[in-house]
Design an enzyme around this catalytic site. Structure first.
Site, PDB file in Angstrom:
ATOM      1  N   PHE A  78       3.832  -1.395  -5.729  1.00 25.27           N
ATOM      2  CA  PHE A  78       4.099  -1.306  -4.382  1.00 25.27           C
ATOM      3  C   PHE A  78       3.126  -2.141  -3.466  1.00 25.27           C
ATOM      4  O   PHE A  78       1.757  -2.319  -3.927  1.00 25.27           O
ATOM      5  CB  PHE A  78       3.557   0.254  -3.990  1.00 25.27           C
ATOM      6  CG  PHE A  78       3.522   0.472  -2.539  1.00 25.27           C
ATOM      7  CD1 PHE A  78       4.707   0.765  -2.016  1.00 25.27           C
ATOM      8  CD2 PHE A  78       2.565   0.164  -1.617  1.00 25.27           C
ATOM      9  CE1 PHE A  78       5.044   0.804  -0.439  1.00 25.27           C
ATOM     10  CE2 PHE A  78       2.486   0.363  -0.284  1.00 25.27           C
ATOM     11  CZ  PHE A  78       3.622   0.770   0.298  1.00 25.27           C
ATOM     12  N   ASP A 114      -3.100  -7.992  -5.880  1.00 27.54           N
ATOM     13  CA  ASP A 114      -2.960  -7.300  -4.928  1.00 27.54           C
ATOM     14  C   ASP A 114      -4.225  -6.213  -5.098  1.00 27.54           C
ATOM     15  O   ASP A 114      -3.873  -5.226  -5.805  1.00 27.54           O
ATOM     16  CB  ASP A 114      -1.731  -6.373  -4.650  1.00 27.54           C
ATOM     17  CG  ASP A 114      -1.713  -5.452  -3.819  1.00 27.54           C
ATOM     18  OD1 ASP A 114      -2.335  -5.249  -3.099  1.00 27.54           O
ATOM     19  OD2 ASP A 114      -0.398  -5.260  -3.126  1.00 27.54           O
ATOM     20  N   LYS A 150      -7.210  -2.069   3.067  1.00 23.55           N
ATOM     21  CA  LYS A 150      -7.635  -0.550   3.133  1.00 23.55           C
ATOM     22  C   LYS A 150      -9.060  -0.380   3.324  1.00 23.55           C
ATOM     23  O   LYS A 150      -9.482  -0.174   4.304  1.00 23.55           O
ATOM     24  CB  LYS A 150      -7.257   0.200   1.930  1.00 23.55           C
ATOM     25  CG  LYS A 150      -5.682   0.301   1.780  1.00 23.55           C
ATOM     26  CD  LYS A 150      -5.125   1.396   0.866  1.00 23.55           C
ATOM     27  CE  LYS A 150      -3.890   1.930   1.035  1.00 23.55           C
ATOM     28  NZ  LYS A 150      -2.701   0.987   0.351  1.00 23.55           N
TER      29      LYS A 150
HETATM   30  C1  LIG Z   1      -1.523   0.522   0.673  1.00 20.32           C
HETATM   31  C2  LIG Z   1      -0.961  -0.667   0.081  1.00 20.32           C
HETATM   32  C3  LIG Z   1      -0.383  -1.905   0.541  1.00 20.32           C
HETATM   33  C4  LIG Z   1       0.415  -1.632   1.724  1.00 20.32           C
HETATM   34  O1  LIG Z   1      -0.524  -1.812   2.783  1.00 20.32           O
HETATM   35  P1  LIG Z   1      -0.271  -1.406   4.292  1.00 20.32           P
HETATM   36  O2  LIG Z   1      -1.840  -1.663   5.149  1.00 20.32           O
HETATM   37  O3  LIG Z   1       0.017  -0.120   4.372  1.00 20.32           O
HETATM   38  O4  LIG Z   1       0.588  -2.383   4.531  1.00 20.32           O
HETATM   39  C5  LIG Z   1       0.103  -2.817  -0.408  1.00 20.32           C
HETATM   40  N1  LIG Z   1      -0.411  -2.774  -1.642  1.00 20.32           N
HETATM   41  C6  LIG Z   1      -1.173  -1.879  -2.259  1.00 20.32           C
HETATM   42  C7  LIG Z   1      -1.408  -2.092  -3.809  1.00 20.32           C
HETATM   43  C8  LIG Z   1      -1.593  -0.999  -1.472  1.00 20.32           C
HETATM   44  O5  LIG Z   1      -2.086   0.217  -2.239  1.00 20.32           O
END
Ligand SMILES: *Cc1c(COP(=O)(O)O)cnc(C)c1O
Length: 391
Positions: free
Chosen positions: A129, A217, A246
């Site tokens: 994701f 990520d 986050k």
């Molecule tokens: C939450 C998340 C995203 C997306 O972040 P947004 O601020 O909602 O665009 C991307 N990668 C990972 C691993 C995430 O946990």
């Protein structure tokens, strides 16, 4: 109030909060909850941290926004701090995780372009994701997020997460087109999936041998969550590119894409930009969050309390026939169930005053603030055990 004027992208629980402090939230009736979700790994230093409140309030009274037409002191300070903590070299600031990943994907394209690769490919993982923009959605996996959005931009190849042999075989097929690998150190949205030990290290070696960018990520795993500032630090590597969001602003929207080596010099004036990205408010919030984490020793606390929470959950749920696996690192913990339990998150909240997240229908995800203490560990264990016993 009804939600009739909102697009129906979310299915919120029948719960709404008016106030938060530390690890606790209060609803409209003044009822207290222990927050083991932290706004999905966002409020890492807890709600309404007095120092963060003071910094944001002061900054709001001084200056919110000037644009990147002018240099921004707080942006430079935050960039310096992030590079010191991570070992990467340069930073581009965004407003969200998806945007930070878009930035990383643009770096991968530029990297390919400089190497004369006409149709560059980025390797991504099954069940990944990376966000909801068209680009990051293409890099993500699964009908739950992709259904109905054809056609998505291509140029990704997917391999099973944690499987180095699979990567070696796509490499043989697409050797001259691959430019980067994008991976979450721990897959969060798909249910706290950990790679086998040594995977990131081997991946890092493969990438540097091939001249691919290793792009991590760390949007969910970063900022102390796993018991290191960044999850890659457990493996003794440094990626070429890393994305954050986050926990960086503790609720003030901010994202960042960091890079080192060749990747740090790929952008040139005009090749990327953002109106809000890196504004004084967001960057001052980020600086203050990092200071709080450092001064309160929250990275170590996440490691210690995380171990305790994992052990206590394993002990307490050992006899529960519906529990398939309990796994995690630091304060990022997943409890995989054999059968989904109806209304589990709502029952935990209503009957036990505990906020938990359930992802993929049957994986409880715990992401409490990094300030969690031993007594709260026990409250989570008790709340989870009782909610499961009810279901
Ligand atoms: C939450 C998340 C995203 C997306 O972040 P947004 O601020 O909602 O665009 C991307 N990668 C990972 C691993 C995430 O946990």
């Amino acid at each position: 109030m009804t939600a009739a004027c909102l697009m129906s992208t979310y299915q919120p629980l029948a719960l709404s909060f008016t106030r938060g402090l530390g690890t606790r939230l209060w609803d409209q009736d003044g009822r207290e909850y222990l927050d083991a979700v932290a706004g999905v790994a966002v409020t890492n230093v807890g709600h309404s941290h007095p120092r963060l409140v003071a910094a944001i309030s002061e900054q709001a009274g001084l200056l919110l926004h000037t644009s990147n037409l002018y240099s921004i002191d707080w942006q430079q300070r935050l960039a310096r701090k992030l590079t010191e903590l991570s070992g990467l070299e340069r930073v581009f600031f965004n407003n969200s995780g998806a945007e930070a990943n878009e930035t990383a994907l643009k770096l991968a394209r530029l990297h390919g372009w400089h190497r004369g690769v006409e149709a560059p490919l980025v390797v991504v993982m099954d069940n990944a994701f990376h966000g909801r923009t068209l680009g990051t959605l293409s890099a993500s996996d699964g009908p739950a997020v992709r259904l109905g959005f054809n056609r998505l931009p291509g140029d990704f190849i997917k391999v099973p997460f944690g499987d180095l042999a699979a990567l070696e075989s796509v490499q043989r097929l697409h050797a001259d087109r691959i430019v980067a690998v994008l991976v979450e150190p721990i897959q969060g949205e798909s249910g706290v999936q950990l790679a086998p030990p040594g995977y990131l290290k081997a991946l890092s070696r493969l990438c540097s041998r091939r001249g691919w960018l290793l792009m991590l990520d760390e949007i969910q795993t970063g900022i102390g969550r796993t018991g290191q500032w960044f999850a890659f630090q457990h493996e003794g590597i440094v990626p070429d590119v890393m994305t954050l969001a986050k926990g960086l602003g503790n609720g003030v929207p901010i994202g960042a894409c960091l890079a080192r080596g060749k990747a740090a010099g790929l952008f040139t004036p005009g090749s990327h930009g953002s109106t809000f990205g890196g504004n004084p408010l967001a960057c001052r919030a980020g600086c203050t969050v990092l200071e709080i984490i450092e001064e309160q020793g929250l990275v170590d606390n996440a490691r210690r309390q995380g171990e305790q929470l994992l052990n206590r959950l394993r002990a307490e749920l050992a006899d529960n026939p519906n529990v398939l696996a309990i796994r995690g690192q630091g304060l990022m913990i997943g409890i995989e169930l054999k059968q989904p339990v109806r209304d589990l998150a709502l029952c935990a909240a209503r009957d036990h005053g505990l906020l938990i997240n359930v992802t993929r229908g049957k994986i409880i995800r715990l992401l409490p603030p990094l300030t969690l203490d031993g007594r709260e560990v026990e409250m989570i264990v008790r709340g989870v055990a009782r909610s499961l016993a009810q279901g």
